[in-house]
Each structure stands twice: as C-alpha cells, then as structure tokens.
Design a protein around this motif. Sequence first.
Motif, PDB file in Angstrom:
ATOM      1  N   LYS A  85      -3.207   7.782   3.628  1.00 37.50           N
ATOM      2  CA  LYS A  85      -4.574   7.305   3.423  1.00 37.50           C
ATOM      3  C   LYS A  85      -4.754   5.912   4.016  1.00 37.50           C
ATOM      4  O   LYS A  85      -3.929   5.020   3.799  1.00 37.50           O
ATOM      5  N   TRP A 117       0.857  -1.202   0.000  1.00 38.22           N
ATOM      6  CA  TRP A 117       0.000   0.000   0.000  1.00 38.22           C
ATOM      7  C   TRP A 117       0.878   1.232   0.000  1.00 38.22           C
ATOM      8  O   TRP A 117       1.627   1.481   0.928  1.00 38.22           O
ATOM      9  N   LYS A 137     -11.156   5.711 -11.830  1.00 37.87           N
ATOM     10  CA  LYS A 137     -11.697   6.425 -10.670  1.00 37.87           C
ATOM     11  C   LYS A 137     -10.670   6.520  -9.533  1.00 37.87           C
ATOM     12  O   LYS A 137     -10.984   7.013  -8.437  1.00 37.87           O
ATOM     13  N   GLY A 138      -9.451   6.037  -9.800  1.00 36.60           N
ATOM     14  CA  GLY A 138      -8.413   6.100  -8.789  1.00 36.60           C
ATOM     15  C   GLY A 138      -8.463   4.963  -7.776  1.00 36.60           C
ATOM     16  O   GLY A 138      -7.808   5.028  -6.724  1.00 36.60           O
ATOM     17  N   MET A 139      -9.207   3.904  -8.089  1.00 35.79           N
ATOM     18  CA  MET A 139      -9.310   2.771  -7.181  1.00 35.79           C
ATOM     19  C   MET A 139      -8.378   1.649  -7.607  1.00 35.79           C
ATOM     20  O   MET A 139      -8.207   1.404  -8.801  1.00 35.79           O
ATOM     21  N   GLN A 140      -7.805   0.952  -6.619  1.00 36.35           N
ATOM     22  CA  GLN A 140      -7.115  -0.293  -6.913  1.00 36.35           C
ATOM     23  C   GLN A 140      -8.163  -1.402  -7.002  1.00 36.35           C
ATOM     24  O   GLN A 140      -9.209  -1.337  -6.352  1.00 36.35           O
ATOM     25  N   ASN A 173      -9.713   1.962   2.220  1.00 32.74           N
ATOM     26  CA  ASN A 173     -11.183   2.024   2.244  1.00 32.74           C
ATOM     27  C   ASN A 173     -11.674   1.109   1.122  1.00 32.74           C
ATOM     28  O   ASN A 173     -11.830   1.529  -0.024  1.00 32.74           O
ATOM     29  N   GLN A 190     -10.624   8.952   7.056  1.00 35.16           N
ATOM     30  CA  GLN A 190      -9.396   9.623   6.638  1.00 35.16           C
ATOM     31  C   GLN A 190      -9.036  10.831   7.486  1.00 35.16           C
ATOM     32  O   GLN A 190      -8.018  11.469   7.238  1.00 35.16           O
ATOM     33  N   VAL A 223      -0.297   4.485  -0.826  1.00 32.16           N
ATOM     34  CA  VAL A 223      -1.057   5.740  -0.802  1.00 32.16           C
ATOM     35  C   VAL A 223      -0.754   6.448   0.511  1.00 32.16           C
ATOM     36  O   VAL A 223      -1.370   6.188   1.544  1.00 32.16           O
ATOM     37  N   ASP A 282     -15.870   8.035   4.462  1.00 34.93           N
ATOM     38  CA  ASP A 282     -14.619   8.647   4.010  1.00 34.93           C
ATOM     39  C   ASP A 282     -14.141   9.710   4.990  1.00 34.93           C
ATOM     40  O   ASP A 282     -12.960   9.727   5.378  1.00 34.93           O
ATOM     41  N   ASN A 322     -11.026   3.601  -2.090  1.00 37.75           N
ATOM     42  CA  ASN A 322      -9.770   3.537  -2.840  1.00 37.75           C
ATOM     43  C   ASN A 322      -9.385   2.118  -3.254  1.00 37.75           C
ATOM     44  O   ASN A 322      -8.389   1.928  -3.937  1.00 37.75           O
ATOM     45  N   ARG A 326     -10.018   1.698 -12.164  1.00 34.21           N
ATOM     46  CA  ARG A 326      -8.703   2.336 -12.152  1.00 34.21           C
ATOM     47  C   ARG A 326      -8.819   3.800 -12.555  1.00 34.21           C
ATOM     48  O   ARG A 326      -8.101   4.656 -12.029  1.00 34.21           O
TER      49      ARG A 326
END
Length: 581
Positions: free
Chosen positions: A261, A256, A318-321, A264, A578, A258, A574, A287, A316
Amino acid sequence: MQTTMSGRVRRRRRLAPYIGLLILFCLSAAAAVFAWWSSQPNRAHETPEYMAKAHPIMNNGAWTGDYAIGEGEGLWIPMPLAKELFGDGLRYEAKTESIIMTSDTRVLHFKTGELSATLNSKPFSLSFGAKKADDGTLYLPLAPLRQLFGLNAETAETTGIVSLTEPGLAIQKAEVPAANKKGAQLRSGTGKSHPIVQDLKAGDTLIVWAEENGWYKVQTAAGFLGYMSKRDVSLRGIEETPSGAIEEQDEPYVPWKVTGKRINLTWDAIYSVQPDPAKIGEWTGVNVVSPSWFSLKDGQGNIQSKADAAYSSWARGKGMQVWAMFNNSFEPDRTHEALSSYESRNRMIQQLIAYVRTFRLQGINLDFENVYTKDKDNLIQFVRELTPLMHEQRASVSIDVTPKSNSEMWSAYLDRGRLAQGVDYLILMAYDEHWATSPTSGSVASLPWTESSLAKIIKEDGVRPDQLILGMPFYARVWTEKTDDKGKTVVSSKAIGMDAVAKLVKEKEIKPVLSEETGQYYAEFVEDGALQRIWLENDYSIKARVQLVKKYKLAGAATWNRTFASADIWSVLDKALQSYP
C-alpha cells in the motif's frame, strides 16, 4: 712576427679535436656518475612532520593535522575534528557548554567537565567527560564517539600515533614478504630518492590505502604513513572494520509496514472546534490522517494542544494511522528561540512523547514555516534529536517542505537533503504556485510546475524517492481581475473547495476546457465587469498527480485538506494510487 702567429693558430687547430674529446669524456663520466648516484636509494631517515607532537591523529590513511590528548581509554580528540567526521551528528552549544551527539537511534547529551549525561532522555554515566585545553580547544572523550558512531581508534604503542577508521570500511591488508630477508623501507614519497620514514622487517603488517605512480600508499603497524615499492608489499586480503557502537534495537523501527500500500495521507485542519467523527463521512482509501493538533506556544518550547482522544480512537478504528501535526505557529522569532537551545528543543520533544503515548499516535508531522534562514541548522538539529525518541515510541516523523525557491522565510531555511537524513518522510507541499496575494492569476499547482518541483528535490538534494510524499491541493482559487482607473489590472483571489467550484461552474453555466499548459481544466466568466478565472482541481488533475507518484516511485500522496474534498474524490484517489504499476 706573422710566422709566429700562424704557428700558434695551427697548433690550436691541431689540439681542438683532442680538447673536444676530453670535454665529451668528462661529460660522459659525469653523466655516468650522476646516473649511478641517482640509482642509489636514499639512505637518509626522516622524521615526519606529524611527529612534532604526541598522538597525531590519522583518519582512513591520512593525517588530519590534529592531535589527541590523554592515554589509552582516556583519549580525547578535538571537537573541530569530531565535527568534521560526524557532521550533523555532533553539536556544541557554547552558551550552556552542551554537547549533543545524535545517531539514527541515539541522542546523547552532556556538558563540559561533567560525567553525568542522558542517553535518549535516560540517565547515563560517562567514564570521561569533555574538557577544554589551555588554548580554549574543546576535546571530546573517545568512548561516546565509539559507542554512538562506531568509530574505531587504535593507538600504536611504539609511536603513540592514533589511527581512526569508520565502521564497515573495507581494509586491504598486506605484509612485507618473507622473501625480503633484508627488509624494506617505508619512504616519504613515490621513489627511492625520498627519505626513509621507517625500516621494516619481513612479516611486518601493513594497510594499503592507495596506489600512486606504481607505488603503494601504506600505513604500518606503528601508524606511520608513507610509500612502498609494490615488489616490497604482499597483499593478503580484505577485512571489514568492526563497529564499536551500542547495540541497536532487536527490531529496528520501520515507519510504514502496510505491505503493498502506498501512503494516502490527508491533513485535517482543526482550528477552534473539534470535528464530530460521526459527521465526517467516509474517506475511502485514506490510511493516514494528520490532524493539526499541536502548535508552538512560546520560545521556551511549550506546546499548545487541541488533541482529542475520541478522534484518535475513531481514526484508528477506521484503520488509519494518526500522524498528528505540530506547527511552529508560523512565528519566526518564537521559532528561533525555541530551536536555539537543547533545553527548549528537549522540552518540545518530551511533550510530544507524552502526547504520542496519551493519544496513541503513530506519528508526528512537522509543519515549520515562516522561519529565518539562520535557523536552518537549528531545525535540522531538532529533527535529529526528535526522531530517535519518536522511534522508541514506535512513531514516525515526517516534515512538510515547500518547493525550492528564492524565498528566505518559506524556502531557503529548508535544507531538504539534510532534513531527509533525520526524518522518515519529506512531504512536498506542491501547491501555491500562485498564492493568495499573487500579483498574477494562475494555477495553484500546474502539473509541469509540480513535476519540476519534485524532480529538483530528488536530483539536487539527493532525497530518495521512497522517502518522498507528494502533497496535492484539494482546493482552487477563484481569481478576480479588475482594471483600475489607471488601466492596471488588479488581482485578488479566494480559495474554495471542490464542491464549491463545481457548484459555481454549474450556476454560471460554463463549460471548463482542458488547458494543455497546466494539465488541468480551466474556466472563466465575467461578473460585475470583472473577469473570474479558475484552474480546477477534480478527478482529472488528481489522477494526473498520482501518475507522478508512480512515475517517480514515491512513498505516496498527501492532500490538503479533507474539508476541501468532494465526496467522490476519495475513491478516485484511492483507485489511482493503489493500482499497480
């Protein structure tokens, strides 16, 4: 006659003090001789028990009770000893005579009597293979043990004693002082009365392993173990044992990256129809997404896939793994067969590697449930073989675990501490405190029960908090309680999502009340003569669960599942997750 007897008595009385003195003198002399004799060092030499055969094996300053075979680089050590040293890192499957060695970054597989092997699924040649002795004991070559685990081994030229040390071990070096012109003795015990194991000269090197009764427990350059008086030992310094392992990757894999962060994650339960990404809506703050794409098809390790390239690309974007889920179809017999052999486990792994590459996944999430307890070690072996190969693909491995309970098929097969050593993350599915067919009504996951489940895994299994992700439910159960003809309460339930609960509460015009016992809002009403009970999941309970993430400093949170979520809960989660602290 009387006079004669009296005389004898008088003479005896006169002699008695002299006899007493004589006895006292003899005792004192004997004591002095004994004291002198006791003070003299034992001059006898003793051959240690471990020298009965060639190549006794010492490990970190203690005799293992085992012997090596071979010479020089062609040295083998018995499999039972290797297993004792490396635990889950070593596996032998007798049916196929397969040996599997696993480290954090390597998986080596070879068979008895063969020099061809695979290292992380690539061809690899051994200089020496495994072999069996006449008594059936399996012996492993030293070289791969050195390469994978960094095991250090030295064979003393004069004695043939094999000394093993683990890498990175702090060793206290010493020597016989130069002032000891007459040398010193290594003895079998703490005291001069014990026999001599080895005569040493000034300057001879030693390793000090411990201190006992004012003596040092040492090992000589010849490999002998024994004890020496502290005045006969001069401490020199501490050295760290090197590692003989294969060089690691230039950039070790980090699961990880990020910064700042917390994870989530939300699971997306995909059954027969693929969701249309355009109609999914916004998941503020998520995420990591884990779509349920892969399932175990049969006992040979074949995998059924529902993976979708468009979905992966959308996530991806949307910025998600994407950590795609692989489940065992909850079939225990199928699972047992697939986990029992290297061949079937490797078949699963190779397919998952292909899927990671094809769909550009950043992780695999394992969801193995309804598993026989006898497969506990098989599951651990699977993750140990999977994770290094996933890391080569720059993909993480997580596994879902239930709270600890007495259930054989749903809890007992999970050795959470050992699993944590083989994966990147454990995700605690902290829900179904009261399950669908529970005989009593209750919360899906009360806050005290959730915290207790979390704390147990950290305390009892030694799992690092930063390796744990807390799983949270986005659903509640509507419980129906009816009384049958015999006056017994009969309970049934159905699971519904957040929006459905809110709609039901509004329709029935009921006002939920806060339950201090569960840490959730509670509502009830009567319908058709039956009591309906609900422990709600809403912004209040989600915030409370996030506080547990922060309290225990966990890696993040996971939610089951996205279709149960209300539109507004994403931003609530969120913001709570965070924010720091």
